[in-house]
Enzyme design. Structure first.
Site, short mmCIF file in Angstrom:
data_model
loop_
_atom_site.label_atom_id
_atom_site.label_comp_id
_atom_site.label_asym_id
_atom_site.label_seq_id
_atom_site.Cartn_x
_atom_site.Cartn_y
_atom_site.Cartn_z
N SER A 12 0.84 -1.19 0.00
CA SER A 12 0.00 0.00 0.00
C SER A 12 0.88 1.25 0.00
CB SER A 12 -0.95 -0.04 1.20
OG SER A 12 -1.98 0.90 1.06
N ASP A 50 -9.44 -4.86 -5.29
CA ASP A 50 -8.98 -3.78 -4.42
C ASP A 50 -9.81 -2.52 -4.68
OD1 ASP A 50 -7.53 -1.93 -2.91
OD2 ASP A 50 -5.61 -2.85 -3.42
N HIS A 65 -7.60 -5.37 -1.03
CA HIS A 65 -6.40 -4.71 -0.52
C HIS A 65 -5.81 -5.50 0.64
CE1 HIS A 65 -3.88 -1.15 -0.64
NE2 HIS A 65 -3.95 -1.04 0.66
#
Length: 689
Positions: free
Chosen positions: A545, A628, A663
């Protein structure tokens, strides 16, 4: 002659093996798109990969993924016991701490072989299953994303998501039987019970809201009614901000407002009123989210106090000008607090080590609170009905423990300890400090086997995040045990952008100062080499991330420092990242290219735009989640395509897609085991382990 012939044969065999396994990924066409931003002309050759619904993009993605898996299967050795050791941590009998709500007791449980976590209630000493998301999807692709109980614990609203897509469905259950008592609410983002426990504040989010970056709307709903009957209560003008509203259990005031990650406005209204309320605080730089107990408002805020302070106000005089400092800012960082019936307990941290201090209700310091044993405080809570304080203690090598005490005497009793089948007896961890490029003192966790030799030749996994006020805290490193037991060292620096030393530490690693985060990371690698932990050819960097952005910067700015890089669910195109999914939320952290000043600093480090022609970056495993909703996988796809097509790139750049999660969330147990085995096989092969 024989010796020369042998060398020739060996050389020829090696060349043949390399030719046989030459990295030759599927070709990626370049379709140039030229933009001019603030007078700068930019060519984007791979913008076509942004359209995830395009058949060509779908086909390209699958071919890239399949080729990467095939290539690694042919070129890597396998560690036969690695998957088993990872499964020992991820696939085990797990019984979470007991959670008391009202007079009821709940526990999260996952037995070995379970695909997802289940919730049980305990009645008359008997465990009763009340929630199992696998009943909604036999493949285990639906996971629990949140649980909200009524004050008496008799009902629960449980949020669930499918395949990691952060668009939830809320289910309502009777917590004695597990029976669903109302129709579920689909397309939600948040759910909070109102004080009367008959209504709730529901924030809606559909996939269309995500795709079109629409501001989310919050409604007041009588639980059991269809959402069409709900009353609209608030939203924001821009999807980079969030609307919030919450009641207080122990007072009759409701707070609401709008904010981003770091600042907010604040309104107050009588509980039950649907009027907008009175504006009592408004800041573009600071945060203030109060709790109300009786007639008092308690506000932990960083308003002109980067290490935070605790303020107090009267609910009848709630304007900011009337707030008073109850416990002032100090040289240490105030992490949290609880207000008991007769005292205030403050949790602060100094050099990442947490402490507890007791104050009276007027803010006078009484004494430090001794902990039941050595460890770092993972969290603290207070049950006002039972008049009990709970804390969790963790160390690098021991599993979390929960202790409970009455504020009357603070005699701690062990309430719960999680036991895991992971041997940490020969592993040790410590907090170290090193000096970064500009002289800043940066902390780092260093965890390794006790018998390790500092000979400059140890394999190192270097991982960091450095953003969004998310700092490192001492915690249990059992997840990394297979790597550490094999001789590896895990290092986790607390680089700027986190909250290790308060808000200033965060501010010094965001917006125009983002480069500090990267420099802190490189300085850690250099320190590890200088101190004889390892060498450049023995460091693999890993981050996800915002940490994936860090990995992209490391690859393009300091390719000399790392043997290989694992770049997970990353932000990499920093000129267009905010145009996709919910990424407008990240603008306060990074900035946006539409602003001329912000464009300049983004362009300076954006990994996608700083691939240097003819420069080889280390081998990279770049991962992304097909579902995601936070970071669009276009970042990973475009970066991989650009590197693979760079004439100077000789090291393999591999795209690995998770087609069934988002994610990092929503994975079943088996998915998580498979994915982490894949990552650690890559890391250990790159390090020659």
């Amino acid at each position: 002659m024989k010796k020369g012939l042998l060398i020739t044969l060996i050389t020829t065999a090696a060349m043949a093996a390399n030719a046989q396994h030459r990295f030759d990924p599927p070709k990626t066409k370049a379709i140039p798109v030229v933009d001019t931003l603030h007078g700068v002309q930019l060519t984007d050759n791979y913008r076509w990969l942004e359209d995830k619904k395009n058949e060509d993009v779908i086909e390209w993605t699958k071919k890239q993924h399949d080729y990467g898996v095939e290539y690694l299967s042919k070129t890597q050795k396998t560690h036969p016991d690695l998957k088993e050791k990872i499964a020992a941590y991820l696939n085990m009998d797990y019984e979470g701490p007991l959670n008391t709500v009202g007079k009821r007791v709940f526990q999260t449980v996952k037995k070995k072989g379970d695909k997802q976590y289940k919730i049980y209630t305990i009645i008359d000493g008997k465990k009763i299953l009340i929630w199992d998301p696998v009943t909604l999807d036999a493949d285990g692709k639906i996971s629990t994303s949140g649980t909200s109980y009524t004050y008496d614990g008799e009902r629960a609203a449980i949020s669930a998501q499918k395949s990691g897509a952060e668009v939830n469905t809320v289910y309502f259950i009777d917590t004695r039987t597990g029976k669903q008592i109302h129709e579920p609410i689909t397309n939600t983002s948040g759910f909070d019970w109102a004080q009367d426990q008959q209504h709730a504040y529901v924030t809606l989010r559909s996939q269309e809201d995500v795709d079109k970056q629409r501001p989310l709307k919050t409604y007041y709903l009588k639980v059991g009614d269809p959402i069409e009957k709900a009353t609209f209560v608030g939203t924001t003008k821009d999807a980079q901000n969030s609307y919030f509203i919450y009641d207080n259990r122990y007072s009759d005031v409701t707070f609401s407002g709008e904010g981003d990650f770091y600042s907010n406005s604040l309104r107050v209204r009588p509980t039950g009123s649907l009027k907008e309320g009175k504006l009592i605080y408004n800041s573009k730089k600071f945060q203030a989210y109060p709790e109300a107990i009786g007639n008092r408002l308690y506000i932990k805020t960083n308003d002109n106090a980067p290490n935070s302070k605790l303020m107090v106000a009267d609910k009848l005089n709630p304007d900011y000008k009337n707030w008073k400092v109850l416990i002032p800012e100090s040289s240490t960082v105030m992490e949290s607090y609880v207000v008991t019936k007769n005292s205030i307990i403050v949790q602060d941290k100094k050099d990442l080590q947490s402490r507890l201090t007791i104050y009276n209700l007027d803010g006078k310091k009484l004494r430090a609170m001794p902990l039941p044993e050595q460890g770092s405080i993972g969290g603290m809570s207070y049950d006002r009905e039972e008049d009990k304080v709970y804390i969790s203690l963790v160390t690098f090598t021991s599993t979390p423990k929960t202790y409970v005490a009455s504020p009357k005497d603070y005699k701690w009793k062990l309430f719960y300890q999680r036991h895991l089948p992971v041997d940490m007896s020969q592993i040790t961890g410590e907090i170290k400090f090193y000096i970064s490029k500009d002289g800043s003192r940066v902390p780092a966790f260093v965890v390794h086997r006790k018998d390790i030799k500092m000979d400059g030749n140890n394999p190192v996994l270097l991982t960091a995040y450095g953003g969004f006020q998310s700092g490192i805290k001492p915690g249990y490193f059992g997840f990394y045990a297979p790597f550490i037991q094999a001789g590896g060292i895990v290092v986790q620096p607390g680089i700027r952008g986190g909250d290790e030393f308060g808000e200033k530490w965060h501010l010094d690693g965001m917006l125009a100062k983002k480069q500090n985060s990267f420099d802190d990371f490189y300085a850690c690698a250099e320190w590890l080499i200088k101190e004889k932990y390892t060498t450049e050819s023995k460091i693999v960097a890993l981050g996800g991330s915002n940490g994936g952005l860090l990995m992209g910067a490391a690859a393009t700015q300091r390719p000399d420092l790392f043997k290989a890089i694992v770049c997970e669910v990353p932000l990499l195109d920093m000129l267009r990242y905010h145009k996709f999914l919910i990424a407008r939320y990240w603008i306060p952290e990074y900035g946006a290219a539409e602003n001329a000043e912000q464009f300049r600093w983004l362009l300076r480090y954006s990994p996608y735009h700083n691939i240097r022609m003819g420069v080889n970056v280390p081998p990279m495993l770049v991962t992304a989640g097909a579902n995601d909703t936070r970071v669009d996988p276009m970042n990973a796809k475009k970066f991989v395509a650009a590197l693979q097509n760079n004439p100077g790139q000789t090291s393999p750049i591999i795209l690995h897609m998770d087609f069934d999660s988002g994610h990092g969330s929503g994975q079943s147990t088996q998915q998580a085991i498979e994915n982490w085995t894949f990552v650690f096989e890559y890391v250990m092969n790159q390090l020659g382990m």
